[in-house]
Design a protein around this motif. Structure first.
Motif: not given
Length: 430
Positions: A45-70
């Motif tokens: 479920l966590s893996t699928v959620t992270l994939r959907r965050l990356d595909s569905a939320l454009p602003w999520y893809r533009h965050l810094r690595p540490d922000e994405r991690s948090a």
């Protein structure tokens, strides 16, 4: 997504209430099986959620690595915490610490509350879509209801996190603003002061005007917020300092200065209002702020002073109150230019002031025509900016002459003081 979930909840399938507290014991087996399935699928479920965050939320893809991690950690904790909550629903107070953990600071700095709720919606939607795979058909309505209830608790927890962060920032900004104002008043010009000014978000590069007056005796709880709205319409940047019963405003880039100062008068309490400046920058505003405070103390000696009044217009009162800065300003701005001027301006002004502001008496004393006296007095206005024909301004000029003659360090003042005074003929005294 949530609307569709609500529709399903309005018409629950048979057995939808099995597996929640108080349900018949016959549903315990289905609930235990669902709970075990949830535990075994946390990783997927966590893996699928992270994939959907990356595909569905454009602003999520533009965050810094540490922000994405948090934020990814928040999403994973949200799924893991749902499993725990599904096993033992109860007081939702734990949701904040369990889901967000140490992430509130990073969360509020990385994304807005609106984006945080978008993230929560993705997490909830992912779990809801997997309900058929996670529970048997009789248990699916109960699991969907649990997802809805859990999403509500997490959404409220996120709002609480942002509210607490906003309150904390507000309190910190208020303390930092007070430190900056205090540093400016003390004439501090250090790197630490500059860094604190930058931390407050001061961006104006324009000149700074200082306004001082009495604070309202019984301010409304929304007084400060209303004051900031007022100053925002009149200036580019504002710092507010309340020191006891006094209110201090530092205004950067004041628009339409004269009109703006009049509009600011109602935000002060009763009594005089004094403005000073403009200063070249906020760091250089210390002398102007001190002049404004000095003028506020001395203003009671001029009951008819305008409101607001310029600190420079209070030079005589400030000098009499012991402000040496005002004495030096009078000598520099008035006395020295007059001593350097030709055509006997200093002598003419001195005689005019000494003889009761009489043009004819001054002309007789100096053995010149009355029009010559008028001409010289106009030149005094051109040189100093103060008109001796206006009673108040004549008082300022006379104070400047006294200050200049008493100035021991002024060579020109010493020479003028040593020169013979104008001797009036007997007829001039008549």
């Amino acid at each position: 997504m949530l609307g569709g979930m609500s529709a399903q909840q309005d018409q629950p399938a048979p057995g939808a209430r099995r597996g929640v507290p108080g349900a018949p014991a016959a549903g315990d087996t289905d609930r235990a099986r669902t709970l075990e399935t949830l535990r075994s699928n946390i990783g997927s479920l966590s893996t699928v959620t992270l994939r959907r965050l990356d595909s569905a939320l454009p602003w999520y893809r533009h965050l810094r690595p540490d922000e994405r991690s948090a934020l990814g950690l928040v999403a994973q904790k949200g799924i893991a915490s749902f499993v725990t909550w599904y096993e033992k629903p109860g007081n939702p107070a734990w949701v904040m610490s369990d889901v967000f953990g140490t992430a509130p600071t990073e969360l509020t700095r990385s994304i807005s509350l609106q984006k945080a709720l978008q993230l929560i919606r993705i997490v909830v939607d992912t779990v809801e879509q997997r309900v058929p795979d996670l529970a048997e058909e009789p248990e699916q309505p109960a699991l969907r209801e649990a997802v809805l209830r859990y999403s509500r608790e997490v959404a409220f927890a996120a709002a609480d996190v942002y509210a607490r962060a906003a309150e904390s920032r507000g309190s910190w900004d208020t303390r930092l603003e007070a430190l900056v104002v205090d540093g400016i008043l003390r004439g501090e010009s250090s790197d630490s002061l500059r860094s604190r000014i930058a931390a407050l978000g001061w961006s104006s590069k324009a000149e700074v005007t200082i306004v001082v007056g009495a604070a309202p005796a019984d301010p409304h709880p929304a007084y400060l917020s209303g004051l900031r709205r007022t100053t925002t319409r009149l200036a580019e940047d504002t710092l507010i300092g309340i020191q006891g019963d006094r209110l201090l405003l530092l205004l950067g880039g004041l628009r339409d200065r004269d009109t703006a100062l009049v509009k600011l008068a109602p935000v002060f309490g009763d009594g005089p209002i004094v403005h000073a400046g403009p200063a070249a920058s906020l760091v250089d505003a210390g002398p102007a702020a001190q002049a404004a405070f000095s003028g506020l103390v001395a203003a009671r000696a001029w009951p008819d002073a305008p409101r607001p009044v310029a600190a420079d217009d209070l030079w005589p009162e400030r000098l009499m109150a012991g402000d040496d800065t005002a004495r030096r300003a009078l000598v520099r701005a008035i006395y020295r230019p007059l001593t350097s001027a030709s055509n006997g301006l200093l002598e003419t002004l001195s005689a005019y002031l000494s003889l009761g502001h009489s043009l004819e008496a001054t002309a007789r004393a100096l053995f010149v025509h009355t029009n010559t006296v008028r001409y010289r007095l106009r030149k005094v206005t051109d040189v100093t900016g103060w008109d001796p024909l206006v009673p108040r301004e004549a008082f300022v000029l006379q104070t400047a002459l006294v200050a200049g003659r008493l100035s021991a360090g002024d060579a020109a003042g010493d020479a003028s003081a040593a020169a013979p005074a104008v001797r009036l003929p007997e007829r001039a005294a008549l």
